[in-house]
Design a protein around this motif. Structure first.
Motif, PDB file in Angstrom:
ATOM      1  N   GLY A   1      53.177  42.619  46.410  1.00  0.00           N
ATOM      2  CA  GLY A   1      53.653  43.868  45.820  1.00  0.00           C
ATOM      3  C   GLY A   1      55.162  43.909  45.701  1.00  0.00           C
ATOM      4  O   GLY A   1      55.701  44.636  44.881  1.00  0.00           O
ATOM      5  N   THR A   2      55.865  43.141  46.516  1.00  0.00           N
ATOM      6  CA  THR A   2      57.315  43.012  46.395  1.00  0.00           C
ATOM      7  C   THR A   2      57.609  41.830  45.490  1.00  0.00           C
ATOM      8  O   THR A   2      58.359  41.924  44.534  1.00  0.00           O
ATOM      9  N   THR A   3      57.004  40.701  45.803  1.00  0.00           N
ATOM     10  CA  THR A   3      57.043  39.528  44.943  1.00  0.00           C
ATOM     11  C   THR A   3      55.637  39.352  44.397  1.00  0.00           C
ATOM     12  O   THR A   3      54.675  39.315  45.157  1.00  0.00           O
ATOM     13  N   GLY A   4      55.521  39.268  43.096  1.00  0.00           N
ATOM     14  CA  GLY A   4      54.200  39.145  42.491  1.00  0.00           C
ATOM     15  C   GLY A   4      53.525  40.501  42.353  1.00  0.00           C
ATOM     16  O   GLY A   4      53.996  41.516  42.868  1.00  0.00           O
ATOM     17  N   SER A   5      52.428  40.501  41.639  1.00  0.00           N
ATOM     18  CA  SER A   5      51.719  41.743  41.342  1.00  0.00           C
ATOM     19  C   SER A   5      50.642  42.033  42.391  1.00  0.00           C
ATOM     20  O   SER A   5      50.394  41.226  43.284  1.00  0.00           O
ATOM     21  N   THR A   6      50.025  43.183  42.239  1.00  0.00           N
ATOM     22  CA  THR A   6      48.879  43.557  43.063  1.00  0.00           C
ATOM     23  C   THR A   6      47.673  43.698  42.140  1.00  0.00           C
ATOM     24  O   THR A   6      47.812  43.725  40.919  1.00  0.00           O
ATOM     25  N   ILE A   7      46.502  43.754  42.712  1.00  0.00           N
ATOM     26  CA  ILE A   7      45.309  44.124  41.962  1.00  0.00           C
ATOM     27  C   ILE A   7      44.861  45.473  42.494  1.00  0.00           C
ATOM     28  O   ILE A   7      45.247  45.866  43.597  1.00  0.00           O
ATOM     29  N   GLY A   8      44.080  46.190  41.736  1.00  0.00           N
ATOM     30  CA  GLY A   8      43.666  47.501  42.207  1.00  0.00           C
ATOM     31  C   GLY A   8      42.611  48.127  41.336  1.00  0.00           C
ATOM     32  O   GLY A   8      42.215  47.587  40.306  1.00  0.00           O
ATOM     33  N   GLY A   9      42.169  49.285  41.774  1.00  0.00           N
ATOM     34  CA  GLY A   9      41.151  50.013  41.041  1.00  0.00           C
ATOM     35  C   GLY A   9      40.795  51.293  41.756  1.00  0.00           C
ATOM     36  O   GLY A   9      41.518  51.756  42.642  1.00  0.00           O
ATOM     37  N   THR A  10      39.652  51.833  41.395  1.00  0.00           N
ATOM     38  CA  THR A  10      39.125  53.043  42.017  1.00  0.00           C
ATOM     39  C   THR A  10      37.718  52.741  42.497  1.00  0.00           C
ATOM     40  O   THR A  10      36.909  52.171  41.748  1.00  0.00           O
ATOM     41  N   GLY A  11      37.422  53.113  43.721  1.00  0.00           N
ATOM     42  CA  GLY A  11      36.141  52.813  44.330  1.00  0.00           C
ATOM     43  C   GLY A  11      34.955  53.398  43.593  1.00  0.00           C
ATOM     44  O   GLY A  11      35.017  54.502  43.052  1.00  0.00           O
ATOM     45  N   THR A  12      33.863  52.625  43.602  1.00  0.00           N
ATOM     46  CA  THR A  12      32.605  53.044  42.986  1.00  0.00           C
ATOM     47  C   THR A  12      31.459  53.056  43.990  1.00  0.00           C
ATOM     48  O   THR A  12      30.343  53.381  43.634  1.00  0.00           O
ATOM     49  N   GLY A  13      31.747  52.654  45.225  1.00  0.00           N
ATOM     50  CA  GLY A  13      30.687  52.509  46.216  1.00  0.00           C
ATOM     51  C   GLY A  13      29.969  51.174  46.100  1.00  0.00           C
ATOM     52  O   GLY A  13      29.021  50.913  46.819  1.00  0.00           O
ATOM     53  N   GLN A  14      30.421  50.309  45.199  1.00  0.00           N
ATOM     54  CA  GLN A  14      29.866  48.967  44.996  1.00  0.00           C
ATOM     55  C   GLN A  14      31.011  47.956  45.034  1.00  0.00           C
ATOM     56  O   GLN A  14      32.146  48.297  44.731  1.00  0.00           O
ATOM     57  N   PHE A  15      30.680  46.700  45.366  1.00  0.00           N
ATOM     58  CA  PHE A  15      31.706  45.666  45.303  1.00  0.00           C
ATOM     59  C   PHE A  15      32.123  45.428  43.855  1.00  0.00           C
ATOM     60  O   PHE A  15      31.278  45.351  42.964  1.00  0.00           O
ATOM     61  N   VAL A  16      33.428  45.343  43.635  1.00  0.00           N
ATOM     62  CA  VAL A  16      33.993  45.030  42.331  1.00  0.00           C
ATOM     63  C   VAL A  16      34.777  43.730  42.501  1.00  0.00           C
ATOM     64  O   VAL A  16      35.644  43.629  43.370  1.00  0.00           O
ATOM     65  N   ALA A  17      34.454  42.742  41.674  1.00  0.00           N
ATOM     66  CA  ALA A  17      35.096  41.430  41.773  1.00  0.00           C
ATOM     67  C   ALA A  17      36.296  41.355  40.832  1.00  0.00           C
ATOM     68  O   ALA A  17      36.226  41.796  39.690  1.00  0.00           O
ATOM     69  N   THR A  18      37.390  40.798  41.353  1.00  0.00           N
ATOM     70  CA  THR A  18      38.564  40.498  40.539  1.00  0.00           C
ATOM     71  C   THR A  18      38.788  39.000  40.614  1.00  0.00           C
ATOM     72  O   THR A  18      38.924  38.440  41.702  1.00  0.00           O
ATOM     73  N   ALA A  19      38.809  38.357  39.457  1.00  0.00           N
ATOM     74  CA  ALA A  19      39.020  36.910  39.409  1.00  0.00           C
ATOM     75  C   ALA A  19      40.458  36.579  39.805  1.00  0.00           C
ATOM     76  O   ALA A  19      41.400  37.243  39.373  1.00  0.00           O
ATOM     77  N   ILE A  20      40.607  35.550  40.627  1.00  0.00           N
ATOM     78  CA  ILE A  20      41.914  35.044  41.039  1.00  0.00           C
ATOM     79  C   ILE A  20      41.950  33.565  40.663  1.00  0.00           C
ATOM     80  O   ILE A  20      41.051  32.803  41.032  1.00  0.00           O
ATOM     81  N   THR A  21      42.983  33.177  39.940  1.00  0.00           N
ATOM     82  CA  THR A  21      43.121  31.788  39.505  1.00  0.00           C
ATOM     83  C   THR A  21      44.134  31.081  40.391  1.00  0.00           C
ATOM     84  O   THR A  21      45.243  31.572  40.598  1.00  0.00           O
ATOM     85  N   GLY A  22      43.725  29.956  40.922  1.00  0.00           N
ATOM     86  CA  GLY A  22      44.628  29.099  41.681  1.00  0.00           C
ATOM     87  C   GLY A  22      45.061  27.931  40.814  1.00  0.00           C
ATOM     88  O   GLY A  22      44.227  27.332  40.117  1.00  0.00           O
ATOM     89  N   ILE A  23      46.353  27.632  40.823  1.00  0.00           N
ATOM     90  CA  ILE A  23      46.869  26.508  40.024  1.00  0.00           C
ATOM     91  C   ILE A  23      47.697  25.589  40.910  1.00  0.00           C
ATOM     92  O   ILE A  23      48.631  26.034  41.593  1.00  0.00           O
ATOM     93  N   ILE A  24      47.324  24.317  40.902  1.00  0.00           N
ATOM     94  CA  ILE A  24      48.140  23.273  41.527  1.00  0.00           C
ATOM     95  C   ILE A  24      49.017  22.726  40.413  1.00  0.00           C
ATOM     96  O   ILE A  24      48.510  22.205  39.416  1.00  0.00           O
TER      97      ILE A  24
END
Length: 168
Positions: A123-146
């Motif tokens: 949140g200081t360096t780089g972005s955050t992910i976020g949303g609003t709860g639905t009572g269910q799991f919500v998946a956010t894709a995260i990409t790793g790059i070498i």
């Protein structure tokens, strides 16, 4: 037939009947209410599917990417954000995380988009992910790059652990 006996029997039966009616206990009825209350608290849970690069050729001159996911479940209508630290690698930063194999390091970065342009951070360096709860799991894709051209990295199994923090 003697009508006096009939009248006496009738009077006697009526008297016992009346006594039986009078001898019954009196009942009463009243109603009331009982309250039920609950305070539903905001809460979140987080888990993830890791990023597994598998066999990676560091001398082929190409960057290597794989995708994992961060799964967040929050109480309905609860706003949340998730951040990631630099990981456990020696001298790791948000911009250059480091997987370790013994004393050796393999650089990588985490992004919130598949193109690898939005760095995921604290949140200081780089972005955050976020949303609003639905009572269910919500998946956010995260990409790793070498990144490409880490030709001096020795063969080995490299690992890191990144801590994900959900704020709500």
């Amino acid at each position: 037939m003697n009508t006096n006996i009939f009248r006496s029997s009738y009077a006697l039966a009526a008297t016992f009947g009346l006594v039986a009616l009078v001898a019954q206990p009196a009942t009463a009825q009243t109603t009331g209410t009982m309250a039920a209350t609950a305070d539903v608290t905001a809460n979140c849970q987080v888990n993830s599917s890791g990023i597994v690069f598998g066999g990676t050729d560091v001398i082929d001159g190409a960057a290597h990417s794989m995708t994992g996911a961060v799964n967040v479940m929050c109480t309905t209508d609860t706003a949340w954000t998730a951040t990631a630290n630099a990981g456990l690698g020696t001298e790791a930063t948000i911009t250059t995380r480091k997987m370790q194999s013994g004393g050796n390091s393999l650089n990588y970065s985490l992004f919130t988009d598949t193109a690898g342009t939005t760095l995921w951070g604290d949140g200081t360096t780089g972005s955050t992910i976020g949303g609003t709860g639905t009572g269910q799991f919500v998946a956010t894709a995260i990409t790793g790059i070498i990144p490409a051209n880490q030709t001096t990295v020795p063969a080995g199994t490299y690992t890191d652990t990144v801590t994900v923090t959900v704020n709500y």
